[in-house]
Design a protein around this motif. Structure first.
Motif, short mmCIF file in Angstrom:
data_model
loop_
_atom_site.label_atom_id
_atom_site.label_comp_id
_atom_site.label_asym_id
_atom_site.label_seq_id
_atom_site.Cartn_x
_atom_site.Cartn_y
_atom_site.Cartn_z
N LEU A 44 0.75 -1.21 0.53
CA LEU A 44 0.07 -0.19 -0.24
C LEU A 44 0.53 1.51 -0.03
N PRO A 45 0.47 2.41 -0.91
CA PRO A 45 1.29 3.60 -0.86
C PRO A 45 0.99 4.29 0.82
N ARG A 46 2.74 4.91 1.19
CA ARG A 46 2.96 5.14 1.82
C ARG A 46 1.35 6.10 2.54
N GLY A 47 1.12 6.92 2.71
CA GLY A 47 -0.02 7.96 2.02
C GLY A 47 -1.24 7.85 3.09
N VAL A 48 -1.56 5.79 2.41
CA VAL A 48 -2.87 5.02 2.86
C VAL A 48 -2.59 4.67 4.41
N VAL A 49 -0.81 4.47 4.80
CA VAL A 49 -0.83 4.02 6.08
C VAL A 49 -1.19 4.74 6.38
N ILE A 50 0.07 6.16 6.41
CA ILE A 50 -0.58 6.79 7.24
C ILE A 50 -2.08 7.98 7.33
N ALA A 51 -2.01 7.78 6.28
CA ALA A 51 -4.35 8.58 7.36
C ALA A 51 -4.50 7.46 7.82
#
Length: 223
Positions: free
Chosen positions: A104-111
């Motif tokens: 998964l993209p890092r942005g998804v993990v952060i969100a």
């Protein structure tokens, strides 16, 4: 606070840490699983702090939250299926990391981390508003209907918080396939709510009127 309550709470906490760690890192085949450590951190550090606060401020609520044995057949089935979902989901996430099935993209993990903490905040507010909460479905002595705060928006805000919490977990772990397994949770929680409301209608005075006042059960404008 009693010594037995303290030992029970601490014992369950560290058992949970150990169990989740085994389910994540053993399938991953390594301790170098960043998503696993991230989830362990965001899950258990706030939980530990909340447990200490509850033990000091409201030990009766902590005691009720530690009660996990359901007496209703429908609820017992939901609890068992939820446990199976967590078991398969965590194992799948570990295997996903090990064999690189998805990323998964890092942005998804952060969100997902942001959503997870937001859900923790909602959960804490529910605990503050409703001192009759327990982990089992029951009507307690002198229990009253709560219709203010989050309970004025949806009838089951605790489940709204857990929905956000649990659906965030596989995303924090970085596993799309584990997320697919966790999509079973909304179905399980709908079944749990339907059975719980049957009990509340029968045994909690004023609940039927509350249902008419607050239309939505879980998500505003949806259900």
């Amino acid at each position: 606070m009693t010594r037995s309550l303290f030992l029970q709470a601490i014992g369950k906490f560290f058992l949970g840490v150990l169990l989740v760690g085994v389910l994540l890192f053993l399938p991953a085949g390594t301790l170098h699983y960043p998503g696993g450590w991230l989830l362990m951190g965001v899950l258990f550090l706030p939980m530990f702090g909340a447990g200490l606060l509850m033990m000091r401020k409201n030990p009766a609520l902590l005691r009720s939250r530690l009660q996990a044995r359901e007496s209703r057949r429908e609820q017992n089935l939901v609890v068992k299926l939820s446990g199976l979902m967590f078991l398969l989901g965590f194992i799948t996430a570990g295997l996903d990391f090990r064999f690189g099935w998805s990323a998964l993209p890092r942005g998804v993990v952060i969100a997902a981390v942001v959503a997870f903490f937001a859900a923790y905040g909602l959960y804490a507010e529910v605990l503050r508003e409703n001192t009759w909460l327990s982990r089992t479905i029951e009507v307690q002595e002198n229990q009253q209907v709560i219709d203010t705060g989050l309970y004025g928006i949806v009838r089951h805000p605790m489940y709204s918080a857990t929905l956000l919490l649990f659906l965030s977990m596989p995303l924090i772990l970085g596993s799309f396939y584990a997320f697919l397994l966790f999509l079973c949770y909304p179905v399980l929680i709908v079944c749990r709510i339907r059975d719980e409301e049957r009990l509340l209608q029968e045994e909690l005075p004023g609940y039927t009127a509350y249902q008419k006042k607050v239309k939505y059960r879980l998500l505003p404008f949806i259900w």
